[in-house]
Design an enzyme around this catalytic site. Structure first.
Site, PDB file in Angstrom:
ATOM      1  N   HIS A  18      14.990  95.270  86.505  1.00  0.00           N
ATOM      2  CA  HIS A  18      14.810  94.576  87.795  1.00  0.00           C
ATOM      3  C   HIS A  18      14.448  95.582  88.892  1.00  0.00           C
ATOM      4  CE1 HIS A  18      17.985  91.556  86.140  1.00  0.00           C
ATOM      5  NE2 HIS A  18      16.809  90.958  86.082  1.00  0.00           N
ATOM      6  N   LYS A  42      26.382  78.963  84.778  1.00  0.00           N
ATOM      7  CA  LYS A  42      27.647  78.230  84.908  1.00  0.00           C
ATOM      8  C   LYS A  42      28.836  79.178  85.056  1.00  0.00           C
ATOM      9  CE  LYS A  42      26.560  73.854  82.710  1.00  0.00           C
ATOM     10  NZ  LYS A  42      25.495  74.102  81.714  1.00  0.00           N
ATOM     11  N   ARG A  91       8.395  91.043  80.117  1.00  0.00           N
ATOM     12  CA  ARG A  91       8.730  92.185  79.267  1.00  0.00           C
ATOM     13  C   ARG A  91       8.005  92.116  77.940  1.00  0.00           C
ATOM     14  NH1 ARG A  91      14.869  90.654  79.915  1.00  0.00           N
ATOM     15  NH2 ARG A  91      13.732  88.727  79.535  1.00  0.00           N
ATOM     16  N   SER A 129      19.799  91.176  81.312  1.00  0.00           N
ATOM     17  CA  SER A 129      21.178  91.101  81.815  1.00  0.00           C
ATOM     18  C   SER A 129      22.113  90.609  80.715  1.00  0.00           C
ATOM     19  CB  SER A 129      21.250  90.142  83.007  1.00  0.00           C
ATOM     20  OG  SER A 129      20.448  90.604  84.056  1.00  0.00           O
TER      21      SER A 129
END
Ligand code: PNS
Length: 164
Positions: A18, A42, A91, A129
């Site tokens: 990022h 969530k 990516r 992530s």
């Protein structure tokens, strides 16, 4: 007219992939807003406030990089910010299908907003992530793949967990 870009995502957590895209975007556009989706996941590992704090700290010396949160439709946020461009990182080919769907849906929702795809440096093409959280959670080393502050915060999160 200056061109403002929005780089949206969950950033749970911010990775060096990022950071690489934001740095490239900051060179290409007059300004870039890192837009952290408030309700995208969530059960995020980092709260929205933590994610904002981390991104602001990492880019504190780059005045053309802003960090904000948004909820609701991304295109509505981009229009409110009077931005012109959505930046997304690509990516690998596996990213393409979902990104293509999102870009075309966003174009249908607001045809004035253009999506621009940028590629990170090769050494970050396999980082996500989700993988960072999984590897770190299982005791693997993530040094060099995330900003130092993220690594430190990951350690704090793990130490804060009740022992089983
Ligand atoms: O980092 P991520 O999880 O790949 O980011 C996805 C994100 C937050 C950019 C996407 O889910 C999004 O734009 N959410 C906001 C709601 C919205 O506009 N959905 C329609 C997208 S076509």
């Amino acid at each position: 007219m200056p061109t403002l870009a929005v780089y949206p995502g969950s950033f749970d957590p911010l990775t060096n992939g990022h950071v690489d895209i934001i740095t490239r975007g900051a060179r290409l556009f007059d300004g870039i807003v890192v837009a952290i989706a408030a309700n995208a996941e969530k059960a995020p590992l980092f709260t929205t406030e933590e994610r904002v704090e981390i991104a602001r700290a990492v880019f504190k010396d780059q005045p053309t990089v802003e960090v904000e949160t948004f909820d609701g439709l991304l295109v509505d946020y981009v229009a409110r910010r009077k931005a012109d461009v959505i930046v997304r990182g690509l990516r690998a080919v596996s990213d393409f299908e979902f990104e293509f769907q999102m870009a075309l849906m966003n174009r249908r929702l607001n045809s004035k907003i253009e999506t621009v795809f940028m590629m990170p440096a090769e050494q970050y093409t396999y980082i996500s992530s989700r993988l960072i959280k999984e590897v770190f959670g299982l005791g693997g080393r993530v040094h060099g793949l995330v900003p130092d502050m993220v690594e430190a915060r990951l350690h704090e999160k793990v130490l804060a967990q009740p022992t089983r």
